[in-house]
Design a protein around this motif. Sequence first.
Motif, mmCIF file in Angstrom:
data_model
loop_
_atom_site.group_PDB
_atom_site.id
_atom_site.type_symbol
_atom_site.label_atom_id
_atom_site.label_comp_id
_atom_site.label_asym_id
_atom_site.label_seq_id
_atom_site.Cartn_x
_atom_site.Cartn_y
_atom_site.Cartn_z
ATOM 1 N N GLU A 10 0.864 -1.183 0.000
ATOM 2 C CA GLU A 10 0.000 0.000 0.000
ATOM 3 C C GLU A 10 0.906 1.240 0.000
ATOM 4 N N VAL A 11 0.592 2.207 -0.836
ATOM 5 C CA VAL A 11 1.422 3.417 -0.921
ATOM 6 C C VAL A 11 0.766 4.526 -0.088
ATOM 7 N N VAL A 12 1.546 5.045 0.862
ATOM 8 C CA VAL A 12 0.976 5.955 1.865
ATOM 9 C C VAL A 12 1.806 7.233 1.930
ATOM 10 N N GLU A 60 4.498 -2.699 8.471
ATOM 11 C CA GLU A 60 3.285 -3.347 7.951
ATOM 12 C C GLU A 60 3.361 -3.585 6.449
ATOM 13 N N GLY A 61 4.499 -3.236 5.840
ATOM 14 C CA GLY A 61 4.709 -3.540 4.418
ATOM 15 C C GLY A 61 4.384 -2.411 3.470
ATOM 16 N N LYS A 80 1.362 4.660 -7.711
ATOM 17 C CA LYS A 80 -0.018 4.856 -7.248
ATOM 18 C C LYS A 80 0.010 5.513 -5.882
ATOM 19 N N LEU A 81 -1.174 5.834 -5.360
ATOM 20 C CA LEU A 81 -1.305 6.312 -3.980
ATOM 21 C C LEU A 81 -2.555 5.674 -3.387
ATOM 22 N N ASP A 82 -2.385 5.007 -2.250
ATOM 23 C CA ASP A 82 -3.522 4.339 -1.603
ATOM 24 C C ASP A 82 -4.067 5.100 -0.411
ATOM 25 N N CYS A 83 -3.206 5.870 0.271
ATOM 26 C CA CYS A 83 -3.667 6.500 1.505
ATOM 27 C C CYS A 83 -2.937 7.821 1.725
ATOM 28 N N MET A 130 -9.015 8.264 -5.945
ATOM 29 C CA MET A 130 -10.200 7.771 -6.671
ATOM 30 C C MET A 130 -9.824 6.535 -7.485
ATOM 31 N N LYS A 131 -8.655 6.622 -8.144
ATOM 32 C CA LYS A 131 -8.210 5.485 -8.975
ATOM 33 C C LYS A 131 -7.979 4.252 -8.129
ATOM 34 N N SER A 132 -7.338 4.438 -6.981
ATOM 35 C CA SER A 132 -6.971 3.279 -6.151
ATOM 36 C C SER A 132 -8.098 2.872 -5.202
#
Length: 271
Positions: free
Chosen positions: A7-9, A29-30, A80-83, A132-134
């Motif tokens: 996950e990218v944060v 947490e990876g 990407k960006l997840d959070c 929105m994408k992720s």
Amino acid sequence: MGWLKDEVVLITGGGSGLGLALVERFIEEGALISVLQRSASKVATLKARYGEKIVVVEGDVVRYQDNLNAVNETVHRFGKLDCFIGNAGIWDHYADIVNMSGEQLDQAFDEIMGINSKAFILGAKAALNELMKSEGSIILTLSNAALYSAGGGPIYTASKHAGVGIMKELAYELAPKVRVNAVAPSGMNVNIKGAASLGQENLGLLDARDPEKIARGMPLNFLPEPEDMTGAYVLLASRQNNRPLSGVLINADCGLGIRGLRQPRAELFHY
Ligand SMILES: NC(=O)c1ccc[n+]([C@@H]2O[C@H](COP(=O)([O-])OP(=O)(O)OC[C@H]3O[C@@H](n4cnc5c(N)ncnc54)[C@H](O)[C@@H]3O)[C@@H](O)[C@H]2O)c1
């Protein structure tokens, strides 16, 4: 461990205190991490500590373009960006309406509301397309001052209460694509700095206060380390653990809200 694998944060204010604890925990947490940080020395320390492992962007959360740079550099590096975690903040050392001049009030309001509230909306806007994408999430760092009086003066308290409204409105506007939540920590063992407009930019919360006294004021009777707060963020960011929560504030207040009018129980019973 591993709830946030790949996950990218993006974390604002990740160079110290709670933000740095989040960087460490999320890596464990990876997660793949980037940080937006204003202080050049903290940027340098982060780069020395993590090297190429994380993305570190120097910039100010009150500038939209700096938020956008951080998002762009994150996506350029990790795809990407997840959070997005809006966490950077300053305190006001209980600057109260009686003792501040009108001019100080005016300037401190703009500074503190800018960093503690406006920046949440600017950061969310900058991150929006990618989230929105992720179908990712936003987490905002609030405070006990988001819920109660006496966690700061009127400006800090207003800035954190505003965060509750921002969180709820964004959760409404961005559903069903993006979950938006908040964590409201109690006082922590972190030397958060005050407002430059009040001459407090180098004055830390713990420079002027006794940590043991703060701990005794908590019904749970301890002053949390920033690491103690990170589990709430992992829960909110985790796709496996959090499909249903949006518009939720996790009140990590060490029991302040159940104190009521009586002394903390530990003091009553002389534990
Ligand atoms: N320390 C506490 O007792 C406490 C209690 C409740 C909530 N909080 C909240 O926790 C969050 C993190 O604060 P902390 O306690 O870890 O203190 P901290 O000072 O260690 O962390 C805040 C970080 O934000 C950065 N920052 C400040 N202004 C910035 C700006 N304009 N642009 C970019 N970065 C900026 C600082 O350089 C610092 O690294 C804040 O939102 C604060 O309000 C802190």
